[in-house]
Design an enzyme around this catalytic site. Structure first.
Site, PDB file in Angstrom:
ATOM      1  N   CYS A 170       7.710   4.158  -0.542  1.00 18.45           N
ATOM      2  CA  CYS A 170       7.772   4.854   0.743  1.00 18.45           C
ATOM      3  C   CYS A 170       7.976   6.347   0.529  1.00 18.45           C
ATOM      4  O   CYS A 170       8.374   6.792  -0.545  1.00 18.45           O
ATOM      5  CB  CYS A 170       8.926   4.327   1.594  1.00 18.45           C
ATOM      6  SG  CYS A 170       8.983   2.534   1.762  1.00 18.45           S
TER       7      CYS A 170
ATOM      8  N   ARG B 183       8.530   8.700   8.376  1.00 18.33           N
ATOM      9  CA  ARG B 183       8.305   8.130   7.052  1.00 18.33           C
ATOM     10  C   ARG B 183       7.013   7.343   7.003  1.00 18.33           C
ATOM     11  O   ARG B 183       6.456   6.930   8.036  1.00 18.33           O
ATOM     12  CB  ARG B 183       9.474   7.242   6.681  1.00 18.33           C
ATOM     13  CG  ARG B 183       9.748   6.055   7.617  1.00 18.33           C
ATOM     14  CD  ARG B 183       9.155   4.731   7.212  1.00 18.33           C
ATOM     15  NE  ARG B 183       9.549   4.300   5.907  1.00 18.33           N
ATOM     16  CZ  ARG B 183      10.717   3.685   5.634  1.00 18.33           C
ATOM     17  NH1 ARG B 183      11.567   3.426   6.614  1.00 18.33           N
ATOM     18  NH2 ARG B 183      11.002   3.321   4.403  1.00 18.33           N
TER      19      ARG B 183
ATOM     20  N   ASN C 122      12.743   2.033  -0.614  1.00 15.50           N
ATOM     21  CA  ASN C 122      12.857   1.134  -1.754  1.00 15.50           C
ATOM     22  C   ASN C 122      13.418   1.860  -2.973  1.00 15.50           C
ATOM     23  O   ASN C 122      13.004   2.977  -3.296  1.00 15.50           O
ATOM     24  CB  ASN C 122      11.482   0.543  -2.062  1.00 15.50           C
ATOM     25  CG  ASN C 122      11.582  -0.744  -2.861  1.00 15.50           C
ATOM     26  OD1 ASN C 122      12.577  -1.459  -2.785  1.00 15.50           O
ATOM     27  ND2 ASN C 122      10.550  -1.047  -3.632  1.00 15.50           N
TER      28      ASN C 122
END
Length: 323
Positions: free
Chosen positions: A2, A16, A79
């Site tokens: 991400c 995001r 992550n």
């Protein structure tokens, strides 16, 4: 994997890319002030700041990926495999499960400074939401209009890093990501000045040569540099349309296309990109299959209520035919 970023034009924007190989039925979700947030090891929040963001709603509980509260404080979990280290529950300190971290922070606080102070005794603990949703290895970016921090629960404990670039990707740890930026200090948006040798004639044969060496691959370290360069040099007008368009272009510089990152028999893609106007509480998004920007305004919901409002993502491509 991400990428998350902040951007300020007239208003402040936070958003995001969610890069994964599968979807968890995520939806834009508004949590009103009187929705009861139950936590596993700390007192529940019966009343709190309202918030809007992307979440999977499981057993009536919003598992937020990213969100902004009504005061303009924003947060996203990204992550962080292998590096994330969640602790056992302790009798001391504030024990927060990873899935509770966003509602716990956004429910109570208005600024990054307040969150930073509250984190002094926080432990992110190893508690699963359910068998279907075990703890995800995450680290977090927390932002307001003025500043950002990155929070990482690692083997040494909880690390809180000032984030002057206001960008976050994934591994390695944030201190290494930030130091790595030093390797790109010579990049520029301007045409390069020849320094290689005074004896060699150089030809500025293309626009953009000042940024030669800017990473273009999809690894998290390269995306950090690319997103940072794009974001800090971005220019837009002050209108809402210009600002959100520019923000999606920033995220688009590091989005993942199906076929470029293979994971066994699947491919990682940018499932959605989001952009929240943190002043107005409007959450904009687009999906991999739908390039149209769709918005949800939290202030059009009953923020004094107690029921979640969720809007499934519009995933099919929206095409405007002009003839």
């Amino acid at each position: 994997m991400c990428t998350a970023a902040n951007y300020t034009a007239k208003d402040h924007y936070f958003g995001r890319n969610l890069d994964l190989e599968y979807s968890y039925r995520e939806a834009v979700t508004v949590t009103p002030r009187n929705f009861p947030f139950e936590f596993r090891k700390v007192p529940s929040l019966k009343t709190h700041h309202a918030m809007i963001g992307m979440a999977t709603v499981a057993e009536g509980y919003p598992l937020y990926y990213d969100a902004t509260n009504e005061k303009g404080l924003s947060m996203a979990g990204l992550n962080f495999p292998d590096n994330a280290d969640y602790k056992p529950v302790s009798e001391h300190g504030t024990n927060i499960a990873s899935f509770e971290f966003i509602p716990w922070a956004l429910g109570q606080f208005e600024t990054v400074a307040q969150v930073r102070e509250a984190l002094s005794d926080v432990r992110v603990v190893d508690i699963a939401f359910s068998k279907e949703f075990p703890p995800s290895p995450l680290h977090w970016i927390i932002s307001d209009r003025d500043e950002s921090i990155t929070v990482e629960s690692v083997d040494e404990g909880l690390k809180v890093h000032d984030n002057p670039i206001q960008v976050l990707t994934n591994n390695p740890t944030f201190d290494i990501q930030l130091f790595n930026i030093n390797n790109y200090m010579s990049l520029s948006v301007d045409p390069p000045e020849p320094r290689f040798s005074k004896e060699i004639p150089f030809d500025t044969y293309s626009r953009g040569l000042g940024a030669v060496g800017l990473p273009g691959d999809l690894s998290s370290m390269s995306r950090f540099v690319k997103a940072a360069f794009t974001k800090v040099n971005s220019v837009s007008g002050e209108s809402e349309s210009e600002a959100i368009s520019q923000f999606f272009h920033i995220l688009g510089s590091v989005e993942q296309q199906r076929g470029c990152v293979r994971l066994d028999d699947k491919y990682e893609i940018t499932i959605y990109s989001s952009c929240c106007n943190t002043h107005k509480g409007i959450y904009y998004y687009r999906t991999y299959e739908n390039s149209q920007i769709t918005g949800v305004d939290m202030h059009k919901e009953d923020l004094d209520g107690s029921e979640l409002a969720s809007y499934p993502l519009v995933k099919s491509q929206q095409i405007l035919m002009q003839n």
